[in-house]
Design an enzyme around this catalytic site. Structure first.
Site, short mmCIF file in Angstrom:
data_model
loop_
_atom_site.label_atom_id
_atom_site.label_comp_id
_atom_site.label_asym_id
_atom_site.label_seq_id
_atom_site.Cartn_x
_atom_site.Cartn_y
_atom_site.Cartn_z
N LYS A 194 -3.92 18.79 38.34
CA LYS A 194 -4.01 20.22 38.03
C LYS A 194 -5.07 20.40 36.95
O LYS A 194 -4.93 19.91 35.83
CB LYS A 194 -2.65 20.73 37.56
CG LYS A 194 -2.63 22.21 37.20
CD LYS A 194 -1.24 22.61 36.73
CE LYS A 194 -1.15 24.07 36.34
NZ LYS A 194 0.20 24.43 35.85
N LYS A 247 -4.86 21.33 42.40
CA LYS A 247 -4.91 22.75 42.03
C LYS A 247 -5.98 22.93 40.96
O LYS A 247 -5.97 22.21 39.96
CB LYS A 247 -3.53 23.19 41.49
CG LYS A 247 -3.49 24.64 41.04
CD LYS A 247 -2.14 24.98 40.40
CE LYS A 247 -2.12 26.44 39.96
NZ LYS A 247 -0.88 26.80 39.26
#
Length: 321
Positions: A194, A247
């Site tokens: 992330k 992400k």
């Protein structure tokens, strides 16, 4: 002699037969943002067609999703009160615990995935308990409250837990806690890579989770670091993650491909709020063939190696395919 590759493109039936990457409704998870109250459906200016929903409105949304053939959601909470440790997330009466119970009772076939983090619940907007000496999140204290939050959500009926705090040791800590408490059947979909990204802006509007100071660069992944990004996901696999995730998605397809080539685990991408907003406002401005670009983007995620796509576009895609 040269190859006449166009021979395989001239006939539309042959083109369809030889299509290598396809989209299916089962590929998609739709995010829902849950708030307290009744009859609440608050629009978000930066995210057209996305709303903060009370539980009763979320149930209506689940029914609409199932009618479209979407049976997987991920829940984010908007608490009544925020404090330094995100206390609402540590209560069985927290908004996502309540929502999970309500959705599973009415729609037992809906896959309810729950985001596991504290940024929405803390008054400082960071993803755990702060350590004043570091001016950042205390890793190990945050693991303790992540475990508490995960246990409450598992007890509430969550089917899939998605830890997103990017704490070191997070997956092995959660796996041990869940297994010890009789929830060894619940998988973990880790936000394993992330990035500390600028693409999250609209999400912070809807989730009300903008940090009150600083940024999240001390725990989220540096966008410039390819090898470290791969290592983050492989480490979570080693700790027991069941599904890995990258992400954001759109600017990181090279990382998706890199991780895909080094793991046999299912791989998810999160098509985040900034990516969504760019397409929606380009559609509003009339500067792209919106539906064509939307499907092309989703195909790109799958072609790069994603098995699962978390996206605010899921309802639109269900109508298109």
């Amino acid at each position: 002699m040269f190859k006449r590759l166009r021979r395989m493109r001239l006939n539309p039936n042959i083109r369809e037969m030889l299509t290598q990457t396809t989209l299916h409704k089962k590929d998609f998870i739709y995010p829902l943002f849950i708030t307290h109250g009744k009859n609440i459906r608050n629009p978000i200016e930066s995210m057209p067609d996305v709303f903060q929903l009370s539980i009763d409105e979320a149930l209506k949304e689940c029914e609409a999703l199932q009618n479209l053939g979407i049976f997987s959601i991920i829940l984010f909470g908007i608490p009544k009160i925020k404090d330094s440790i995100g206390s609402e997330a540590l209560s069985p009466e927290g908004i996502i615990a309540q929502a999970t119970r309500a959705i599973k009772e009415k729609f037992p076939n809906m896959l309810v995935c729950v985001d596991l983090c504290f940024c929405e619940y803390t008054d400082h907007g960071h993803c755990g308990i702060l350590n004043p000496k570091l001016n950042s999140v205390d890793n190990d204290l945050t693991l303790e409250i992540l475990n508490q939050q995960a246990l409450i959500l598992a007890q509430s009926g969550a089917d899939l837990i998605a830890p997103s705090a990017m704490m070191d040791g997070m997956i092995v800590s959660l796996r041990t806690m869940l297994d010890t408490n009789g929830f060894n059947h619940i998988p973990l979909m880790s936000y394993s890579t992330k990035f500390a990204s600028g693409y999250y802006g609209p999400f912070r509007d809807v989730a009300q989770s903008t940090p009150s100071f600083g940024d999240r660069k001390s725990y989220q992944q540096n966008p410039a670091n390819r090898r470290e990004a791969i290592l983050e996901s492989l480490e979570d696999e080693a700790q027991g993650a069941d599904i890995l995730m990258v992400k954001p998605a759109l600017a990181y397809l090279d990382i998706v491909r890199d991780i895909r080539e080094q793991t046999l685990l299912p791989l998810a991408v999160y098509n985040v709020s900034g990516e969504y907003a760019m397409l929606k406002f380009a559609q509003k401005a009339g500067i792209i063939d919106y539906e064509r670009v939307l499907l092309e983007t989703m195909i790109g995620f799958k072609r790069a190696g994603a098995d699962i796509i978390i996206t605010y576009h899921a309802k639109e895609i269900a109508n298109l395919i």
